[in-house]
Write a protein that holds these residues in place. Structure first.
Motif, PDB file in Angstrom:
ATOM      1  N   LYS A  24       0.830  -1.209   0.000  1.00  0.00           N
ATOM      2  CA  LYS A  24       0.000   0.000   0.000  1.00  0.00           C
ATOM      3  C   LYS A  24       0.865   1.261   0.000  1.00  0.00           C
ATOM      4  CE  LYS A  24      -3.598   2.378   2.603  1.00  0.00           C
ATOM      5  NZ  LYS A  24      -4.396   2.385   3.819  1.00  0.00           N
ATOM      6  N   LEU A  25       1.946   1.263   0.791  1.00  0.00           N
ATOM      7  CA  LEU A  25       2.817   2.428   0.867  1.00  0.00           C
ATOM      8  C   LEU A  25       3.644   2.616  -0.400  1.00  0.00           C
ATOM      9  CD1 LEU A  25       4.099   2.173   4.552  1.00  0.00           C
ATOM     10  CD2 LEU A  25       2.459   3.814   3.633  1.00  0.00           C
ATOM     11  N   PHE A  26       4.098   1.523  -1.014  1.00  0.00           N
ATOM     12  CA  PHE A  26       4.989   1.643  -2.165  1.00  0.00           C
ATOM     13  C   PHE A  26       4.244   1.781  -3.483  1.00  0.00           C
ATOM     14  CE2 PHE A  26       9.459   1.561  -2.889  1.00  0.00           C
ATOM     15  CZ  PHE A  26       9.553   1.423  -4.253  1.00  0.00           C
ATOM     16  N   GLU A  27       3.044   1.248  -3.571  1.00  0.00           N
ATOM     17  CA  GLU A  27       2.213   1.303  -4.771  1.00  0.00           C
ATOM     18  C   GLU A  27       2.957   0.852  -6.031  1.00  0.00           C
ATOM     19  OE1 GLU A  27       0.862   5.338  -4.946  1.00  0.00           O
ATOM     20  OE2 GLU A  27      -0.409   5.126  -3.186  1.00  0.00           O
ATOM     21  N   PRO A  28       3.255  -0.445  -6.141  1.00  0.00           N
ATOM     22  CA  PRO A  28       3.942  -0.916  -7.348  1.00  0.00           C
ATOM     23  C   PRO A  28       3.052  -0.770  -8.583  1.00  0.00           C
ATOM     24  CG  PRO A  28       3.223  -2.762  -6.008  1.00  0.00           C
ATOM     25  CD  PRO A  28       2.925  -1.517  -5.228  1.00  0.00           C
ATOM     26  N   GLY A  29       3.677  -0.492  -9.706  1.00  0.00           N
ATOM     27  CA  GLY A  29       2.939  -0.310 -10.949  1.00  0.00           C
ATOM     28  C   GLY A  29       2.959  -1.571 -11.799  1.00  0.00           C
ATOM     29  N   ASP A  30       2.422  -1.455 -13.002  1.00  0.00           N
ATOM     30  CA  ASP A  30       2.363  -2.588 -13.932  1.00  0.00           C
ATOM     31  C   ASP A  30       3.399  -2.481 -15.045  1.00  0.00           C
ATOM     32  OD1 ASP A  30       0.282  -3.804 -12.587  1.00  0.00           O
ATOM     33  OD2 ASP A  30      -1.265  -2.729 -13.736  1.00  0.00           O
ATOM     34  N   GLU A  31       4.332  -1.557 -14.942  1.00  0.00           N
ATOM     35  CA  GLU A  31       5.339  -1.393 -15.988  1.00  0.00           C
ATOM     36  C   GLU A  31       6.258  -2.615 -16.035  1.00  0.00           C
ATOM     37  OE1 GLU A  31       6.818   0.509 -12.239  1.00  0.00           O
ATOM     38  OE2 GLU A  31       5.042   0.870 -13.433  1.00  0.00           O
ATOM     39  N   PRO A  32       6.827  -2.911 -17.206  1.00  0.00           N
ATOM     40  CA  PRO A  32       7.717  -4.076 -17.317  1.00  0.00           C
ATOM     41  C   PRO A  32       8.988  -3.885 -16.492  1.00  0.00           C
ATOM     42  CG  PRO A  32       7.693  -2.829 -19.371  1.00  0.00           C
ATOM     43  CD  PRO A  32       6.668  -2.226 -18.481  1.00  0.00           C
ATOM     44  N   THR A  33       9.499  -4.974 -15.980  1.00  0.00           N
ATOM     45  CA  THR A  33      10.697  -4.922 -15.141  1.00  0.00           C
ATOM     46  C   THR A  33      11.952  -4.838 -16.008  1.00  0.00           C
ATOM     47  OG1 THR A  33      10.975  -7.311 -15.085  1.00  0.00           O
ATOM     48  CG2 THR A  33       9.531  -6.341 -13.412  1.00  0.00           C
ATOM     49  N   PRO A  34      13.094  -4.447 -15.414  1.00  0.00           N
ATOM     50  CA  PRO A  34      14.346  -4.405 -16.177  1.00  0.00           C
ATOM     51  C   PRO A  34      14.750  -5.775 -16.741  1.00  0.00           C
ATOM     52  CG  PRO A  34      14.586  -3.134 -14.179  1.00  0.00           C
ATOM     53  CD  PRO A  34      13.257  -3.828 -14.095  1.00  0.00           C
ATOM     54  N   ALA A  35      14.239  -6.863 -16.167  1.00  0.00           N
ATOM     55  CA  ALA A  35      14.538  -8.179 -16.723  1.00  0.00           C
ATOM     56  C   ALA A  35      13.997  -8.304 -18.142  1.00  0.00           C
ATOM     57  CB  ALA A  35      13.944  -9.273 -15.843  1.00  0.00           C
ATOM     58  N   MET A 100      12.076  -3.018  -4.920  1.00  0.00           N
ATOM     59  CA  MET A 100      11.225  -2.021  -5.576  1.00  0.00           C
ATOM     60  C   MET A 100      11.998  -0.743  -5.904  1.00  0.00           C
ATOM     61  SD  MET A 100       8.495  -3.587  -6.078  1.00  0.00           S
ATOM     62  CE  MET A 100       7.348  -2.348  -6.616  1.00  0.00           C
ATOM     63  N   ILE A 101      12.900  -0.334  -5.030  1.00  0.00           N
ATOM     64  CA  ILE A 101      13.721   0.850  -5.322  1.00  0.00           C
ATOM     65  C   ILE A 101      14.640   0.547  -6.502  1.00  0.00           C
ATOM     66  CG2 ILE A 101      15.568   2.318  -4.413  1.00  0.00           C
ATOM     67  CD1 ILE A 101      14.171   2.055  -1.656  1.00  0.00           C
ATOM     68  N   SER A 102      15.202  -0.654  -6.529  1.00  0.00           N
ATOM     69  CA  SER A 102      16.024  -1.057  -7.665  1.00  0.00           C
ATOM     70  C   SER A 102      15.204  -1.080  -8.953  1.00  0.00           C
ATOM     71  CB  SER A 102      16.619  -2.445  -7.398  1.00  0.00           C
ATOM     72  OG  SER A 102      17.288  -2.926  -8.531  1.00  0.00           O
ATOM     73  N   LEU A 103      13.995  -1.581  -8.869  1.00  0.00           N
ATOM     74  CA  LEU A 103      13.103  -1.631 -10.031  1.00  0.00           C
ATOM     75  C   LEU A 103      12.832  -0.228 -10.567  1.00  0.00           C
ATOM     76  CD1 LEU A 103      11.164  -3.504 -11.717  1.00  0.00           C
ATOM     77  CD2 LEU A 103       9.412  -2.841 -10.097  1.00  0.00           C
ATOM     78  N   ARG A 104      12.597   0.716  -9.683  1.00  0.00           N
ATOM     79  CA  ARG A 104      12.309   2.091 -10.109  1.00  0.00           C
ATOM     80  C   ARG A 104      13.545   2.842 -10.600  1.00  0.00           C
ATOM     81  NH1 ARG A 104       7.537   4.358  -6.210  1.00  0.00           N
ATOM     82  NH2 ARG A 104       6.002   2.848  -6.904  1.00  0.00           N
ATOM     83  N   ALA A 112      25.299   0.771  -6.323  1.00  0.00           N
ATOM     84  CA  ALA A 112      24.995   1.934  -7.174  1.00  0.00           C
ATOM     85  C   ALA A 112      23.912   2.801  -6.541  1.00  0.00           C
ATOM     86  CB  ALA A 112      24.560   1.470  -8.559  1.00  0.00           C
ATOM     87  N   LEU A 113      22.922   2.167  -5.900  1.00  0.00           N
ATOM     88  CA  LEU A 113      21.855   2.929  -5.258  1.00  0.00           C
ATOM     89  C   LEU A 113      22.378   3.712  -4.052  1.00  0.00           C
ATOM     90  CD1 LEU A 113      18.967   0.312  -5.432  1.00  0.00           C
ATOM     91  CD2 LEU A 113      19.248   2.364  -6.824  1.00  0.00           C
ATOM     92  N   VAL A 114      23.251   3.090  -3.267  1.00  0.00           N
ATOM     93  CA  VAL A 114      23.827   3.783  -2.109  1.00  0.00           C
ATOM     94  C   VAL A 114      24.631   4.991  -2.576  1.00  0.00           C
ATOM     95  CG1 VAL A 114      25.537   3.559  -0.261  1.00  0.00           C
ATOM     96  CG2 VAL A 114      23.836   1.782  -0.589  1.00  0.00           C
ATOM     97  N   LYS A 115      25.422   4.808  -3.614  1.00  0.00           N
ATOM     98  CA  LYS A 115      26.220   5.923  -4.136  1.00  0.00           C
ATOM     99  C   LYS A 115      25.326   7.027  -4.700  1.00  0.00           C
ATOM    100  CE  LYS A 115      30.302   6.715  -6.953  1.00  0.00           C
ATOM    101  NZ  LYS A 115      31.268   6.093  -7.858  1.00  0.00           N
ATOM    102  N   LYS A 116      24.251   6.640  -5.389  1.00  0.00           N
ATOM    103  CA  LYS A 116      23.349   7.619  -6.000  1.00  0.00           C
ATOM    104  C   LYS A 116      22.586   8.428  -4.964  1.00  0.00           C
ATOM    105  CE  LYS A 116      19.429   7.880  -9.176  1.00  0.00           C
ATOM    106  NZ  LYS A 116      18.566   7.107 -10.078  1.00  0.00           N
ATOM    107  N   PHE A 117      22.039   7.759  -3.956  1.00  0.00           N
ATOM    108  CA  PHE A 117      21.160   8.440  -3.011  1.00  0.00           C
ATOM    109  C   PHE A 117      21.870   8.968  -1.761  1.00  0.00           C
ATOM    110  CE2 PHE A 117      18.043   5.717  -5.252  1.00  0.00           C
ATOM    111  CZ  PHE A 117      17.258   6.743  -5.757  1.00  0.00           C
ATOM    112  N   LEU A 118      22.987   8.359  -1.382  1.00  0.00           N
ATOM    113  CA  LEU A 118      23.643   8.754  -0.132  1.00  0.00           C
ATOM    114  C   LEU A 118      25.003   9.408  -0.325  1.00  0.00           C
ATOM    115  CD1 LEU A 118      22.710   5.635   2.021  1.00  0.00           C
ATOM    116  CD2 LEU A 118      21.549   7.840   1.914  1.00  0.00           C
ATOM    117  N   GLY A 119      25.563   9.370  -1.527  1.00  0.00           N
ATOM    118  CA  GLY A 119      26.821  10.048  -1.812  1.00  0.00           C
ATOM    119  C   GLY A 119      28.034   9.139  -1.727  1.00  0.00           C
ATOM    120  N   LYS A 120      29.177   9.714  -2.144  1.00  0.00           N
ATOM    121  CA  LYS A 120      30.420   8.938  -2.208  1.00  0.00           C
ATOM    122  C   LYS A 120      30.953   8.557  -0.831  1.00  0.00           C
ATOM    123  CE  LYS A 120      32.188  10.516  -6.633  1.00  0.00           C
ATOM    124  NZ  LYS A 120      33.288  11.174  -7.327  1.00  0.00           N
TER     125      LYS A 120
END
Length: 153
Positions: A24-35, A100-104, A112-120
């Motif tokens: 409910k909080l994340f609200e996943p969509g129906d878009e195709p996954t990176p796979a 889900m964060i990886s999917l988005r 890569a996500l840690v570097k992107k969102f939290l910095g070097k």
């Protein structure tokens, strides 16, 4: 036996309600996954639900043989309650939200996500922590197999 059954109830009831809250909080969509959108049959491979569920089970159950006995030794039977609570509140939700964060973010992995969102700076701390955890897992598994050569094993 009561703590075991209570822990089992925590897994079932907590998993059911907490998973509903997470969806409910994340609200996943129906878009195709990176796979499917980045399919290369190496890193991005479409899988069936059954195989994907088994892989997720192995990922979260992998630390059980390490942390379960440690908690049992340190805390006794109360570990029958702390392990399910940690599994529901920490492990399962962590895996779902990271996925889900990886999917988005186009299928990026955690480093890569840690570097992107939290910095070097935090990324470097994350890598050090990751290396220490991998060394700990390797050391503990070598102790269990009896092949440890790091001091008195």
């Amino acid at each position: 036996m009561i703590t075991f059954l209570t822990g089992f109830a925590i897994l079932i009831i907590g998993g059911y309600f907490y998973s509903k809250l997470s969806v409910k909080l994340f609200e996943p969509g129906d878009e195709p996954t990176p796979a499917y959108t980045k399919q290369d049959n190496v890193d991005f491979v479409p899988m069936g639900k059954w195989r994907n569920s088994l892989i997720n089970l192995l990922n979260i159950a992998g630390t059980g043989p390490i942390l379960g006995p440690i908690q049992g030794i340190l805390f006794g039977p109360i570990a029958f309650l702390t392990i399910p609570v940690g599994y529901v509140l920490g492990g399962a939700v962590h895996d779902y939200w990271c996925g889900m964060i990886s999917l988005r973010n186009g299928g990026d992995q955690m480093p890569a996500l840690v570097k992107k969102f939290l910095g070097k700076g935090i990324s470097r701390v994350y890598f050090v922590f990751l290396v220490l955890l991998l060394l700990l897992v390797a050391w503990c598994s070598s102790i269990r197999r009896g092949t440890c050569s790091w001091g008195r094993c």
